[in-house]
Design an enzyme around this catalytic site. Structure first.
Site, PDB file in Angstrom:
ATOM      1  N   ASN A 181      -5.865   2.835 -12.699  1.00  0.00           N
ATOM      2  CA  ASN A 181      -4.910   1.838 -12.216  1.00  0.00           C
ATOM      3  C   ASN A 181      -3.494   2.376 -12.417  1.00  0.00           C
ATOM      4  O   ASN A 181      -3.248   3.200 -13.305  1.00  0.00           O
ATOM      5  CB  ASN A 181      -5.071   0.525 -12.997  1.00  0.00           C
ATOM      6  N   HIS A 202       0.359   1.002 -13.240  1.00  0.00           N
ATOM      7  CA  HIS A 202       1.021  -0.199 -13.749  1.00  0.00           C
ATOM      8  C   HIS A 202       2.514   0.084 -13.913  1.00  0.00           C
ATOM      9  O   HIS A 202       2.896   1.104 -14.504  1.00  0.00           O
ATOM     10  CB  HIS A 202       0.409  -0.604 -15.092  1.00  0.00           C
ATOM     11  N   GLY A 230       0.793  -1.230   0.000  1.00  0.00           N
ATOM     12  CA  GLY A 230       0.000   0.000   0.000  1.00  0.00           C
ATOM     13  C   GLY A 230       0.823   1.277   0.000  1.00  0.00           C
ATOM     14  O   GLY A 230       0.358   2.312   0.474  1.00  0.00           O
ATOM     15  N   SER A 231       2.027   1.238  -0.583  1.00  0.00           N
ATOM     16  CA  SER A 231       2.814   2.486  -0.568  1.00  0.00           C
ATOM     17  C   SER A 231       2.202   3.527  -1.507  1.00  0.00           C
ATOM     18  O   SER A 231       2.256   4.725  -1.221  1.00  0.00           O
ATOM     19  CB  SER A 231       4.276   2.211  -0.924  1.00  0.00           C
ATOM     20  N   ASN A 232       1.608   3.094  -2.615  1.00  0.00           N
ATOM     21  CA  ASN A 232       0.921   4.063  -3.478  1.00  0.00           C
ATOM     22  C   ASN A 232      -0.308   4.636  -2.787  1.00  0.00           C
ATOM     23  O   ASN A 232      -0.606   5.827  -2.908  1.00  0.00           O
ATOM     24  CB  ASN A 232       0.538   3.419  -4.808  1.00  0.00           C
ATOM     25  N   SER A 269       2.968   3.767 -15.566  1.00  0.00           N
ATOM     26  CA  SER A 269       1.837   4.363 -16.283  1.00  0.00           C
ATOM     27  C   SER A 269       0.617   4.408 -15.380  1.00  0.00           C
ATOM     28  O   SER A 269       0.358   3.454 -14.640  1.00  0.00           O
ATOM     29  CB  SER A 269       1.466   3.520 -17.516  1.00  0.00           C
ATOM     30  N   ILE A 306      -8.056  -9.504 -10.841  1.00  0.00           N
ATOM     31  CA  ILE A 306      -8.674  -9.074 -12.091  1.00  0.00           C
ATOM     32  C   ILE A 306     -10.166  -8.891 -11.826  1.00  0.00           C
ATOM     33  O   ILE A 306     -10.780  -9.692 -11.104  1.00  0.00           O
ATOM     34  CB  ILE A 306      -8.396 -10.111 -13.199  1.00  0.00           C
ATOM     35  N   ALA A 347       8.924   6.941  -8.374  1.00  0.00           N
ATOM     36  CA  ALA A 347       8.262   7.655  -9.476  1.00  0.00           C
ATOM     37  C   ALA A 347       6.739   7.529  -9.352  1.00  0.00           C
ATOM     38  O   ALA A 347       6.000   8.501  -9.551  1.00  0.00           O
ATOM     39  CB  ALA A 347       8.744   7.097 -10.819  1.00  0.00           C
ATOM     40  N   GLU A 348       6.278   6.345  -9.006  1.00  0.00           N
ATOM     41  CA  GLU A 348       4.830   6.119  -8.859  1.00  0.00           C
ATOM     42  C   GLU A 348       4.235   7.082  -7.840  1.00  0.00           C
ATOM     43  O   GLU A 348       3.153   7.643  -8.043  1.00  0.00           O
ATOM     44  CB  GLU A 348       4.559   4.679  -8.406  1.00  0.00           C
ATOM     45  N   ASP A 399      -4.756  -3.842 -18.653  1.00  0.00           N
ATOM     46  CA  ASP A 399      -3.699  -2.827 -18.815  1.00  0.00           C
ATOM     47  C   ASP A 399      -3.724  -2.156 -20.184  1.00  0.00           C
ATOM     48  O   ASP A 399      -2.683  -1.748 -20.708  1.00  0.00           O
ATOM     49  CB  ASP A 399      -2.306  -3.458 -18.582  1.00  0.00           C
TER      50      ASP A 399
END
Ligand code: GAR
Length: 209
Positions: free
Chosen positions: A106, A108, A12-14, A135, A91, A172-173, A144
């Protein structure tokens, strides 16, 4: 402010990056729920500690559609306008995706359309690419393959491993996702976006003459 539910499966870092960005002045969205398909996902604890509602339900032994329906119910009850997938490794069915079309994003870990699916970093290294990256895209029934809303490149160094690249891609995310999400939800208050939406709706109406 737009209300977002974040779906996670693990670290869960994002999610954390999105959550803290939502606490900046003038943030365009607020996080109303963090939900996971794994009750032991680390991110759940962090979200709860920050006072965000959480929901967890293991997918094991459950039909896919039933599990996602329960996740969706939690999101709706929390008042979510958007579902934000952040390391969510399940999914979703086509029907679910269609219900949230243009309202589900999302992240990716590749420069799509390169390397959809898994093992993205190793595949980029093996191919001799100069860069990997990340992305953010709209979710459509094809995995995706939805419209890319934003990307960031990350250099692949000499002797790079999938692990070392993954770690830097995550930095970067954490920059990219909050920015792209904020811009995306803000388009709803942009007059030219609203006009375009009305135009599309008018075109979709059955012709009566
Ligand atoms: C992120 O790197 C994300 O791009 C990736 O999983 C990681 C989750 O990390 N997503 C996918 O591979 C989706 N197929 P996090 O739980 O620390 O945010």
């Amino acid at each position: 402010k737009a209300k977002v539910a974040i779906f996670i499966s693990g670290r869960g870092s994002n999610m954390a990056a999105l959550l803290y960005a939502s606490q900046l002045p003038e943030a365009a969205y607020e996080v109303v729920l963090v939900a996971a398909n794994d009750p032991s996902a680390d991110g759940l604890q962090l979200a709860a500690a920050e006072g965000v509602h959480t929901f967890a339900l293991s997918h094991q032994g459950m039909p896919r559609a039933d599990h996602e329906a329960a996740m969706e119910k939690a999101a709706r009850q929390a008042g979510a306008d958007y579902i934000i997938l952040a390391g969510y490794m399940r999914i979703l069915t086509d029907r679910f995706v269609k219900r949230w079309q243009e309202r589900m994003l999302n992240i990716h870990p590749s420069l799509l359309p390169k390397y959809p699916g898994l093992d993205t970093h190793q595949r980029a290294i093996d191919a001799g690419d100069s860069h990997g990256g990340v992305s953010v895209h709209l979710v459509t029934p094809d995995l995706d393959a939805g419209e890319v809303l934003g990307q960031m490149k990350v250099a692949i160094r000499e002797g790079e491993t999938a692990e070392s690249l993954a770690e830097r891609v995550r930095y970067a995310e954490h920059q990219l996702y909050p920015r792209i999400l904020g811009d995306y939800v803000s388009r709803e208050s942009d007059p030219s976006f609203l006009l375009e939406r009305v135009r599309k709706l008018a075109l979709a109406l059955p012709q009566t003459h």
